[in-house]
Design a protein around this motif. Structure first.
Motif, PDB file in Angstrom:
ATOM      1  N   CYS A 343    -105.657 -61.878 -26.067  1.00  0.00           N
ATOM      2  CA  CYS A 343    -106.517 -61.858 -27.256  1.00  0.00           C
ATOM      3  C   CYS A 343    -107.962 -61.572 -26.884  1.00  0.00           C
ATOM      4  CB  CYS A 343    -106.408 -63.187 -27.995  1.00  0.00           C
ATOM      5  SG  CYS A 343    -104.733 -63.558 -28.575  1.00  0.00           S
ATOM      6  N   ASP A 377    -105.172 -55.754 -25.586  1.00  0.00           N
ATOM      7  CA  ASP A 377    -104.795 -56.337 -26.876  1.00  0.00           C
ATOM      8  C   ASP A 377    -103.816 -55.385 -27.544  1.00  0.00           C
ATOM      9  OD1 ASP A 377    -104.610 -57.429 -29.434  1.00  0.00           O
ATOM     10  OD2 ASP A 377    -106.677 -58.147 -29.402  1.00  0.00           O
ATOM     11  N   CYS A 393     -98.500 -66.629 -28.056  1.00  0.00           N
ATOM     12  CA  CYS A 393     -99.325 -65.946 -27.055  1.00  0.00           C
ATOM     13  C   CYS A 393     -99.566 -66.857 -25.861  1.00  0.00           C
ATOM     14  CB  CYS A 393    -100.658 -65.526 -27.678  1.00  0.00           C
ATOM     15  SG  CYS A 393    -101.718 -64.613 -26.537  1.00  0.00           S
ATOM     16  N   CYS A 400    -107.923 -67.181 -28.098  1.00  0.00           N
ATOM     17  CA  CYS A 400    -106.523 -66.873 -28.368  1.00  0.00           C
ATOM     18  C   CYS A 400    -106.187 -67.136 -29.834  1.00  0.00           C
ATOM     19  CB  CYS A 400    -105.614 -67.708 -27.468  1.00  0.00           C
ATOM     20  SG  CYS A 400    -103.854 -67.360 -27.705  1.00  0.00           S
ATOM     21  N   ARG A 401    -105.457 -66.189 -30.433  1.00  0.00           N
ATOM     22  CA  ARG A 401    -105.077 -66.301 -31.847  1.00  0.00           C
ATOM     23  C   ARG A 401    -103.806 -67.117 -32.035  1.00  0.00           C
ATOM     24  NH1 ARG A 401    -106.549 -60.710 -31.259  1.00  0.00           N
ATOM     25  NH2 ARG A 401    -104.353 -60.148 -31.020  1.00  0.00           N
ATOM     26  N   HIS A 406    -100.260 -59.853 -35.181  1.00  0.00           N
ATOM     27  CA  HIS A 406    -101.049 -60.101 -36.382  1.00  0.00           C
ATOM     28  C   HIS A 406    -100.082 -60.264 -37.550  1.00  0.00           C
ATOM     29  CE1 HIS A 406    -105.115 -59.240 -34.841  1.00  0.00           C
ATOM     30  NE2 HIS A 406    -104.507 -58.384 -34.042  1.00  0.00           N
TER      31      HIS A 406
END
Length: 730
Positions: A343, A377, A393, A400-401, A406
């Protein structure tokens, strides 16, 4: 007091102290877990590395299998360009005027865009664009592409890589923050530049162990006092909470790329080209269809795929225009596709022009430290909530998402499409495109704005397809301004979670996805049209019939109504053209709904007689056709109270009204079915960890011996990189 009693007292004190320490540790652990709240990798903890990635090494792009010599040459030609150097984003459509338009017009009672909001959002977007342009210009001036890629060797190596999820990273941050008096600004650099490289430097048998990683830091001469302080805090926590605790799980990620240069790698340095097999859009869609068919055939549940494919987008400003090629690096590739997701990646992928050819290159976007993993990414999007939650992730970055996908909620982002671009609109658009009118200047302009030229339409564009594409591009531009307003608008009294910037970014992302989907669609249409018989004289998918032909066709359909009323309401006749079981079931259903009382039968017969009289003469124009349709409808209306489940008279009335008031009629043209060339799919593309007997049920196909593969068992599990002798042809 005797010595024995003293020993017993000391033992009791020790037991009590240990019990108190366990209670405190449990309470402390509970507090940490309550404060954590981050995504965690669930399921059984895998402590062994994944098998090494195996692929055929490429020096340049290779065309996928199954294409003719002519199609292969056309695919390679898509790489040709007259441009040079770093080109910026491929689809660099300037939509700032669209952003300003929706913001200035948006009103929702609670939120009204002020000029400051509009300016701020546009400046943020412009700054990002300008930054990328400056970066590309600097790279071109420095001749970054003139230098050979770093490649594998003294500076880089492929190796098993490991990572931590957000839960583990947050647990480390909380522990250090609670127990260290040092500047908290050092925590993130410690995790990202010291701890993660130390994990990947561990031996495969110890890489899952957080204790092994921090002990390595403590023993290193290059570790600072702060590094050692933080490492000791983690050691104490592991000892306090138990060495077998799941608090500090480290997970395998597969094969990655690690920096082995002790001096690191400078920013804006080409690491490698991203090579693989080239797929034209239509061929890639065929492959995805085959994967789906195979999964359904063998009862395999789709899993998260290995992300070895990437889009090569032709630059919009190229003389040949925008275009798409899919690069599949699952079997034939180079080190570029081994880079893991992050990310906060240290590498960026970009389409560049080099020696008259387009190629995807990976360049560093900042300084890469010794031992650091090279990452990019993926920017992958899913509309599946299940996929999004499963895609945990493991980059370990502070930004970090939580998921390497997405999540685009299907309902939110499809609202404008569902409301304003239904089947009737699309059919009307296709009907307009099939007319004989020439291409309008506004249509030429919208095609030029989006770069739809010969790369999309081929050298000899099909007239109706060009006009239909232009009409759809106009809708995409409309959606670009309407979607942000829809996302921002309050729903059921609740304030939207979207900000102006996020709504605009999501609308831009949807626009780009629509463009890519349209290019794929055009590619498939071209494929079908090119493979029609030479004798076929079909120019458009819809044919506009002459008025007399339209009237005759409707009149013939109207003439079938009396017999249908008889067969489905009075005297059912034997059905043909289906299997005996289907025929009997349908016949019994009709028979059970037959009208039996004499008065009702008399009404139906009178209606049939009146309809036959009305249909004695074929209409000569649409006016007469409309009159007959409405007259028949008035007769049907008199008996619509006799409707049954097999004779839905109200629906028939609706159809008659539709015929009566339709102005433009069309007849769909029948194209010849086009069968694709054989598509080969390897087992790894159907999902990870597939039991071979699930596919090969009748025979065990031995796998070729390989230096890094265990061939001792006939009943083998096919891992994601275990491809040999597992081809499935469709």
């Amino acid at each position: 007091i005797s010595d024995k009693i003293k020993d017993e007292i000391e033992t009791e004190k020790r037991i009590q102290n240990e019990f108190v320490m366990k209670i405190k540790a449990k309470s402390k652990l509970q507090s940490l877990q309550n404060r954590n709240g981050q995504a965690v990798m669930i399921g059984k903890w895998r402590k062994d590395p994944f098998p090494p990635r195996v692929y055929d090494k490429l020096e340049s792009y290779a065309v996928c299998k199954g294409l003719s010599e002519k199609d292969s040459a056309a695919t390679i030609k898509q790489l040709d360009t007259s441009m040079n150097g770093f080109l910026g984003p491929a689809y660099n459509y300037d939509d700032h005027s669209l952003t300003e338009a929706w913001m200035m017009s948006f009103k929702d009672g609670k939120f009204n865009a002020s000029p400051e909001d509009v300016i701020r959002t546009q400046i943020e977007s412009l700054l990002e664009i300008l930054t990328n342009q400056v970066q590309d210009r600097v790279c071109n001036e420095l001749g970054v592409l003139d230098e050979p890629p770093t490649g594998l060797g003294a500076d880089l190596k492929e190796a098993p890589v490991w990572g931590i999820d957000c839960y583990t990273r947050r647990m480390i941050e909380l522990l250090i923050s609670d127990n260290s008096k040092s500047n908290k600004d050092h925590i993130i650099p410690f995790i990202e530049r010291k701890l993660l490289p130390s994990i990947n430097a561990s031996s495969p048998s110890k890489a899952h162990s957080m204790m092994a990683a921090v002990e390595s830091i403590l023993q290193s001469e290059n570790s600072s006092d702060i590094d050692k302080e933080y490492s000791n805090i983690i050691v104490n926590a592991i000892n306090e909470f138990g060495a077998s605790s799941d608090l500090f799980r480290i997970h395998p990620k597969g094969t990655g790329v690690i920096c082995t240069n002790v001096n690191g790698i400078q920013p804006h340095q080409v690491i490698a080209e991203y090579l693989g097999e080239l797929y034209p859009p239509y061929r890639w869609c065929e492959k995805l269809d085959v994967v789906e068919q195979a999964q359904k055939k063998y009862g395999l549940k789709p899993t998260l795929p290995d992300f070895y494919n990437i889009l090569l987008e032709r630059p919009r400003q190229d003389p040949s225009g925008y275009g798409l090629l899919y690069v599949d690096a699952s079997q034939r590739a180079n080190l570029g596709s081994s880079c893991s997701h992050s990310c906060n990646a240290n590498c960026t992928s970009a389409v560049v022009a080099k020696n008259g050819k387009l190629v995807i290159v990976l360049t560093t976007n900042r300084y890469v430290y010794y031992g650091e993993e090279l990452t990019m990414d993926y920017y992958s999007i899913t509309t599946s909530d299940v996929e999004w939650r499963a895609a945990i992730c493991l980059c370990g970055m502070s930004s970090c998402r939580g998921s390497f996908l997405h999540y685009a909620t299907q309902d939110d982002l499809q609202q404008v499409l569902n409301q304003s671009c239904g089947p009737l609109w699309r059919y009307a658009s296709l009907l307009r495109a099939c007319s004989n009118r020439p291409l309008h200047q506004t249509e030429k302009s919208v095609l030029d704005r989006h770069g739809f030229k010969s790369s999309v339409f081929d050298e000899q564009p099909i007239d109706w397809l060009v006009k239909y594409t232009a009409d759809n591009l106009k809708f995409i531009e409309f959606e670009r301004t309407a979607l942000p307003c829809t996302l921002m608008r309050s729903k059921q009294g609740e304030t939207s979670k979207y900000t102006y910037t996020l709504a605009d970014l999501d609308a831009r992302s949807v626009m780009e996805q629509r463009i890519q989907s349209m290019v794929c669609c055009i590619s498939m249409v071209n494929r079908v049209l090119k493979n029609q018989s030479i004798n076929e004289n079909i120019t458009t998918p819809l044919r506009l019939p002459h008025v007399s032909e339209t009237s005759s066709l409707i009149w013939n359909m109207l003439k079938s109504i009396p017999s249908l009323l008889t067969d489905y309401m009075i005297t059912p006749r034997e059905l043909k053209g289906k299997s005996s079981s289907e025929t009997k079931s349908e016949y019994d259903t009709i028979k059970n709904n037959i009208i039996t009382d004499p008065p009702s039968i008399s009404r139906i017969k009178l209606t049939i007689e009146n309809i036959n009289i009305a249909l004695e003469t074929c209409p000569k124009n649409l006016t007469e056709t409309r009159s007959i349709c409405l007259k028949v409808k008035s007769y049907i209306k008199l008996i619509d109270d006799l409707s049954t489940s097999t004779a839905r008279l109200q629906l028939l009335n609706d159809l008659l009204i539709l015929w009566a008031y339709t102005t433009n009629f069309s007849i769909p043209q029948e194209y010849n079915i086009v069968t694709s060339e054989e598509v080969t799919v390897v087992a790894g593309e159907l999902g990870n960890n597939i039991v071979r007997s699930k596919i090969f049920q009748n025979e065990i196909i031995p796998r070729k011996s390989r230096s890094n593969a265990n061939t001792s068992s006939e009943e083998m599990i096919i891992e994601s990189n275990d491809y040999e002798n597992c081809d499935i042809n469709y």
